[in-house]
Design a protein around this motif. Structure first.
Motif, PDB file in Angstrom:
ATOM      1  N   GLY A  34       0.688  -1.089   0.009  1.00 22.81           N
ATOM      2  CA  GLY A  34       0.087   0.017  -0.058  1.00 22.81           C
ATOM      3  C   GLY A  34       0.852   1.272  -0.022  1.00 22.81           C
ATOM      4  N   SER A  35       0.039   2.412  -0.293  1.00 28.20           N
ATOM      5  CA  SER A  35       0.652   3.718  -0.336  1.00 28.20           C
ATOM      6  C   SER A  35      -0.192   4.776   0.428  1.00 28.20           C
ATOM      7  N   LEU A  36       0.544   5.508   1.113  1.00 31.74           N
ATOM      8  CA  LEU A  36      -0.063   6.443   1.959  1.00 31.74           C
ATOM      9  C   LEU A  36      -0.254   7.830   1.467  1.00 31.74           C
ATOM     10  N   VAL A  37      -1.165   8.595   1.542  1.00 32.83           N
ATOM     11  CA  VAL A  37      -1.550   9.995   0.643  1.00 32.83           C
ATOM     12  C   VAL A  37      -2.024  10.869   1.563  1.00 32.83           C
ATOM     13  N   LEU A  38      -1.466  12.067   1.839  1.00 31.48           N
ATOM     14  CA  LEU A  38      -2.010  13.207   2.548  1.00 31.48           C
ATOM     15  C   LEU A  38      -2.963  13.837   1.483  1.00 31.48           C
ATOM     16  N   TRP A  39      -4.353  13.680   1.946  1.00 30.08           N
ATOM     17  CA  TRP A  39      -5.599  14.087   1.108  1.00 30.08           C
ATOM     18  C   TRP A  39      -6.600  15.449   1.657  1.00 30.08           C
ATOM     19  N   SER A  40      -6.907  16.016   0.760  1.00 29.46           N
ATOM     20  CA  SER A  40      -8.293  16.796   1.230  1.00 29.46           C
ATOM     21  C   SER A  40      -9.190  16.593   0.028  1.00 29.46           C
ATOM     22  N   ALA A  41     -10.276  16.839   0.477  1.00 26.72           N
ATOM     23  CA  ALA A  41     -11.563  16.808  -0.495  1.00 26.72           C
ATOM     24  C   ALA A  41     -11.768  18.039  -1.272  1.00 26.72           C
ATOM     25  N   ASP A  42     -10.968  19.096  -0.948  1.00 31.23           N
ATOM     26  CA  ASP A  42     -10.475  20.394  -1.573  1.00 31.23           C
ATOM     27  C   ASP A  42      -9.650  20.278  -2.774  1.00 31.23           C
ATOM     28  N   ALA A  43      -9.712  20.293  -4.033  1.00 35.81           N
ATOM     29  CA  ALA A  43      -9.027  20.148  -4.966  1.00 35.81           C
ATOM     30  C   ALA A  43      -7.725  21.206  -5.014  1.00 35.81           C
ATOM     31  N   GLU A  44      -7.819  22.073  -4.233  1.00 41.08           N
ATOM     32  CA  GLU A  44      -6.666  22.974  -4.116  1.00 41.08           C
ATOM     33  C   GLU A  44      -5.919  23.038  -2.787  1.00 41.08           C
ATOM     34  N   LYS A  45      -6.440  22.266  -1.861  1.00 43.89           N
ATOM     35  CA  LYS A  45      -5.867  22.443  -0.328  1.00 43.89           C
ATOM     36  C   LYS A  45      -4.184  21.847  -0.421  1.00 43.89           C
ATOM     37  N   VAL A  46      -4.172  20.626  -1.018  1.00 45.58           N
ATOM     38  CA  VAL A  46      -2.800  20.075  -0.763  1.00 45.58           C
ATOM     39  C   VAL A  46      -2.091  20.068  -1.809  1.00 45.58           C
ATOM     40  N   GLU A  47      -0.941  21.097  -2.050  1.00 47.40           N
ATOM     41  CA  GLU A  47      -0.127  21.479  -3.223  1.00 47.40           C
ATOM     42  C   GLU A  47       1.011  21.011  -2.877  1.00 47.40           C
ATOM     43  N   ASP A  48       1.668  21.104  -1.655  1.00 51.98           N
ATOM     44  CA  ASP A  48       2.837  20.804  -1.207  1.00 51.98           C
ATOM     45  C   ASP A  48       2.619  20.153   0.317  1.00 51.98           C
TER      46      ASP A  48
END
Length: 250
Positions: free
Chosen positions: A102-116
Motif C-alpha cells: 500500500g501507499s499513504l497519501v495526505l488528502w483533502s476533499a478540496d481540489a486546491e488544498k494540498v499542493e505541497d
C-alpha cells in the motif's frame, strides 16, 4: 455437499457453475474495501462461488478472530497479524502471502488544498488532520511515522482527529470534519489518478513498508471458495484491479 479436491481447482476456475458453489466468509482490512469489492464481483462471476466479507481495522479483525468470529480468511493491512495467527495455530501454514503493497497519501476533499504536503503540515494552515488509530490500523502507524519523519508530530498533535480505521479517517475528511487526512491511496485513486480532491503521495522512505498479507484460517482450509479466492487474488485479473487502485504487487 462434497468438497473439491485440489486437483480440480483449475477446472473449477475454468468452468464456473459446473461444480458445487460454496460461500467464503472473510475479514478484510478497511483500506482494501474498494478493490476487494471489485475483485469479489469478478470472482463470483468467474467461479460461481459467493463471498461474504466484513471490513474493519486490522487490529479489530484480529481480535475478533481470536474471540471466535466465524471468518475463514484474513486480508490484513500488515504482515504481523497474519504471522501471529500462524504462530497461534489459527492460520494455515503455507497459505500466507503478500497480496498488496500500500501507499499513504495526505488528502483533502478540496481540489486546491494540498499542493505541497510537507509545507502544508509545517505551516499548520488547516483545522484538523485525520489519521487512523495507529494502535489498530497499520496506515495510522505509517501516518505517525510520516509526521515524525517531517518533525511536526508535536506541533500537529492538538489538531489530530483519530478514526478507528482508515475508512473512518477518510470519512472525516470527505465530510469536511477535517481539512486534511492521511488515507490509503486506494481510497482516492482509480485508473492511476486521484479522482477527487487533492493529495500528496507520501514517499515510501518516510514510513515502514505497508506490506499487506493474507492468510487462510483453519476454519476455511477445506472450503474451496476460500482456496480458490486465494488463487484468484494471485492471478492477473485480480492484480490488474489491485494496480488500478494504486497498490503494488509482488
Amino acid at each position: 455437499m462434497p468438497r473439491l479436491r485440489p486437483l480440480l481447482l483449475a477446472f473449477s476456475l475454468a468452468a464456473p457453475g459446473t461444480v458445487c458453489a460454496e460461500e467464503a466468509q472473510i475479514a478484510v482490512a478497511a483500506n482494501f474495501t474498494a478493490p476487494m469489492k471489485a475483485i469479489i464481483a469478478r470472482f463470483e462471476d468467474d467461479t460461481g462461488h459467493s463471498v461474504k466479507v466484513s471490513f474493519g481495522s486490522t487490529g479489530k479483525l484480529y481480535a475478533q478472530i481470536q474471540n471466535g468470529a466465524p471468518f475463514e480468511a484474513l486480508l490484513a493491512a500488515d504482515q504481523r497479524r497474519p504471522e501471529l495467527l500462524e504462530e497461534e495455530g489459527v492460520g494455515v501454514p503455507g497459505s500466507r502471502f503478500t497480496y498488496a503493497i500500500g501507499s499513504l497519501v495526505l488528502w483533502s476533499a478540496d481540489a486546491e488544498k494540498v499542493e505541497d504536503g510537507p509545507a502544508l503540515l509545517e505551516s499548520g494552515d488547516f483545522n484538523k488532520l485525520s489519521i487512523a488509530n495507529p494502535k489498530l490500523a497499520p496506515y495510522g502507524e505509517a501516518s505517525v511515522q510520516t509526521l515524525e519523519a517531517l518533525g511536526v508530530e508535536q506541533a500537529i498533535e492538538p489538531k489530530l482527529v483519530m478514526g478507528e480505521n482508515i475508512a473512518q479517517a477518510y470519512q472525516f475528511v470527505d465530510t469536511g470534519n477535517a481539512d486534511i487526512g492521511f488515507v490509503a491511496l486506494s481510497q482516492v485513486m482509480q485508473g492511476g489518478e486521484i479522482v477527487k480532491g487533492s493529495g500528496w503521495i507520501v514517499p515510501g522512505e518516510m514510513h515502514a513498508p505497508i506490506r499487506q498479507d493474507a492468510v487462510i484460517l483453519e476454519s476455511g482450509k477445506d472450503n474451496p471458495a476460500v482456496t480458490e479466492l486465494f488463487a484468484y487474488l494471485q492471478g492477473e485479473k485480480a492484480k490488474a484491479i489491485i494496480h488500478d487502485f494504486g497498490y503494488e504487487t509482488e
